[in-house]
Design a protein around this motif. Structure first.
Motif, short mmCIF file in Angstrom:
data_model
loop_
_atom_site.label_atom_id
_atom_site.label_comp_id
_atom_site.label_asym_id
_atom_site.label_seq_id
_atom_site.Cartn_x
_atom_site.Cartn_y
_atom_site.Cartn_z
N UNK A 13 -13.06 -11.37 1.77
CA UNK A 13 -14.51 -11.52 1.93
C UNK A 13 -15.07 -12.71 1.15
N UNK A 14 -14.23 -13.27 0.26
CA UNK A 14 -14.67 -14.47 -0.46
C UNK A 14 -14.13 -15.74 0.18
N UNK A 15 -13.36 -15.59 1.26
CA UNK A 15 -12.84 -16.76 1.95
C UNK A 15 -11.43 -17.15 1.53
N UNK A 16 -10.82 -16.38 0.62
CA UNK A 16 -9.47 -16.72 0.15
C UNK A 16 -8.41 -16.20 1.12
N UNK A 17 -7.32 -16.94 1.23
CA UNK A 17 -6.20 -16.54 2.09
C UNK A 17 -5.39 -15.46 1.39
N UNK A 18 -5.03 -14.42 2.15
CA UNK A 18 -4.26 -13.31 1.57
C UNK A 18 -3.04 -13.06 2.45
N UNK A 19 -1.87 -12.96 1.80
CA UNK A 19 -0.63 -12.58 2.49
C UNK A 19 -0.07 -11.36 1.80
N UNK A 20 0.70 -10.53 2.52
CA UNK A 20 1.23 -9.32 1.89
C UNK A 20 2.03 -9.62 0.62
N UNK A 21 2.72 -10.76 0.59
CA UNK A 21 3.53 -11.09 -0.60
C UNK A 21 2.66 -11.17 -1.86
N UNK A 22 1.35 -11.43 -1.68
CA UNK A 22 0.44 -11.49 -2.83
C UNK A 22 0.32 -10.13 -3.53
N UNK A 23 0.64 -9.06 -2.80
CA UNK A 23 0.42 -7.71 -3.34
C UNK A 23 1.59 -7.20 -4.16
N UNK A 24 2.74 -7.81 -4.01
CA UNK A 24 3.93 -7.32 -4.71
C UNK A 24 3.70 -7.44 -6.22
N UNK A 25 4.12 -6.38 -6.93
CA UNK A 25 3.94 -6.36 -8.38
C UNK A 25 2.84 -5.40 -8.82
N UNK A 26 2.01 -5.03 -7.86
CA UNK A 26 0.96 -4.05 -8.17
C UNK A 26 0.94 -3.00 -7.06
N UNK A 27 0.58 -1.75 -7.40
CA UNK A 27 0.47 -0.75 -6.34
C UNK A 27 -0.64 -1.15 -5.36
N UNK A 28 -0.46 -0.77 -4.10
CA UNK A 28 -1.37 -1.24 -3.06
C UNK A 28 -1.85 -0.09 -2.19
N UNK A 29 -3.13 -0.15 -1.84
CA UNK A 29 -3.74 0.83 -0.95
C UNK A 29 -4.35 0.06 0.21
N UNK A 30 -3.97 0.41 1.45
CA UNK A 30 -4.46 -0.32 2.62
C UNK A 30 -5.05 0.66 3.62
N UNK A 31 -6.16 0.31 4.21
CA UNK A 31 -6.74 1.13 5.27
C UNK A 31 -7.46 0.23 6.26
N UNK A 32 -7.69 0.78 7.45
CA UNK A 32 -8.33 0.01 8.52
C UNK A 32 -9.75 0.52 8.74
N UNK A 33 -10.62 -0.36 9.20
CA UNK A 33 -11.98 0.05 9.47
C UNK A 33 -12.77 -1.11 10.04
N UNK A 34 -14.06 -0.90 10.22
CA UNK A 34 -14.94 -1.99 10.65
C UNK A 34 -16.37 -1.63 10.30
N UNK A 35 -17.18 -2.66 10.12
CA UNK A 35 -18.49 -2.40 9.53
C UNK A 35 -19.52 -1.86 10.53
#
Lengths: 157, 198
Positions: free
Chosen positions: B52-74
């Motif tokens: 939401x801030x315009x930064x690029x995110x790839x799944x590899x960025x999440x490794x090293x920390x626990x991760x919670x993912x969910x789907x939705x729409x506003x």
């Protein structure tokens, strides 16, 4: 019960904790009418309410109307095999002696075509139409987008 | 692109779509290392989205920390605020412990959910929740990796999006941990999250 209804119709700005008032029509008790704040008016709003049928005959909520939405309708959130969908509900059954809740994750009023942004702390009237008991207009309290329901002392929520 | 085939977008009922998707996936001939119904480890996911801030995110960025993912729409008035509200409550219960979590909403409506829209929307919930959007194909790749599905459905001259409603949890090393079902009681949800934090 005319006074609170009239008050709701006269003003869109509601009294605090109005979701905790109880309204009756025939054998139906209407409580905890609330909604969530919206960002702007482009996204649909939501309506939640609890209806208790104290009588011995079944009834059903068959329609909703409000000046804040051009196209209000009844929906039900259904989660099938982990996938959420939101089919139309033609009516919401209100069986004799039972309480039916339009509540997060289940039946809800979907307020399409909002005419105004729903702001936390404000309110709007909604007219509920029942198959047998007829129409009743109640005030709806707009809570925060994060709200899970009104905090009424007697409600045991 | 075998993972792409696991995502069925169309008018087929959810269970059937899942079965067919599974069949297509299996018919590729490679023996899956894990149960094909379960999400891939994060390290095997491959997509590029924008937060939401315009930064690029790839799944590899999440490794090293626990991760919670969910789907939705506003544009969804019931399920999504409810899920976000549930998650905000869980994070509040966990307190500063949850600061280490990657908490990510992936929009299934990238057409309307621009980073700016997500930013406005998420401002109403716990600030630790990140929202991702991007090209539809990338969202499909994300859904494929998570074995999740979504489907755009025309509705009253507009549209809504049916989507997987659970919340996916991953260990810090990227292994899949568990799923929190839609609207699951926080007495069960919070311990599930806590297990990924230890």
């Amino acid at each position: 019960m005319r006074t609170p209804i009239l008050a709701a119709l006269l003003s869109l700005v509601g009294l605090p904790a109005m979701a905790c008032e109880t309204f009756t029509i025939g054998n139906l008790m209407i409580e905890h009418a609330w909604s969530r704040a919206t960002i702007g008016a482009e996204r649909p709003g939501v309506l939640y309410v609890e209806i208790t049928n104290t009588g011995s005959a079944d009834d059903a909520l068959v329609g909703i109307a409000t000046p804040v939405a051009e196209m209000p309708m009844l929906h039900e959130t259904v989660v099938t095999d982990g996938v959420a969908s939101m089919p139309h509900a033609m009516s919401v059954p209100v069986p004799a002696g039972q309480t039916v809740a339009l509540a997060p994750g289940g039946y809800h009023g979907m307020l399409m075509g909002l005419t105004t942004t729903l702001k936390e702390g404000e309110g709007f009237p909604v007219t509920l139409t029942f198959r047998d008991a007829g129409e009743v207009t109640v005030p709806v309290e707009v809570l925060s987008m994060q709200a899970e329901g009104p905090d009424c002392e007697h409600a045991g929520q | 692109m075998r993972t792409r085939r696991a995502v069925i977008l169309g008018g087929v009922a959810g269970a059937l779509a899942f079965t067919l998707g599974l069949g297509a996936w299996r018919s590729r001939g490679t023996a899956p290392a894990t149960d094909p119904r379960l999400p891939l480890p994060i390290a095997e996911m491959d997509f590029t989205l924008t937060d939401q801030c315009g930064a690029t995110v790839r799944p590899s960025d999440w490794i090293g920390r626990p991760t919670m993912i969910f789907f939705g729409f506003t544009f969804c008035p019931d399920v999504c605020p409810t899920t976000l509200s549930d998650i905000s409550g869980w994070l509040e219960d966990l307190g500063p412990e949850a600061d280490r979590l990657n908490v990510t909403l992936i929009s299934v409506d990238p057409e309307r959910d621009t980073p700016a829209v997500l930013s406005d929307y998420l401002a109403n919930f716990d600030p630790r929740i990140t929202g991702l959007t991007g090209p539809l194909a990338e969202v499909e790749r994300a859904a494929a990796g998570l074995r999740a599905s979504f489907e755009k459905v025309p509705r009253d001259g507009d549209y809504t999006v049916n989507h997987t409603a659970g919340v996916f949890l991953f260990h810090p090393d990227g292994r899949f941990a568990s799923i929190i079902d839609y609207h699951e009681d926080r007495r069960f949800a919070v311990p599930k999250i806590r297990r990924t934090l230890s």
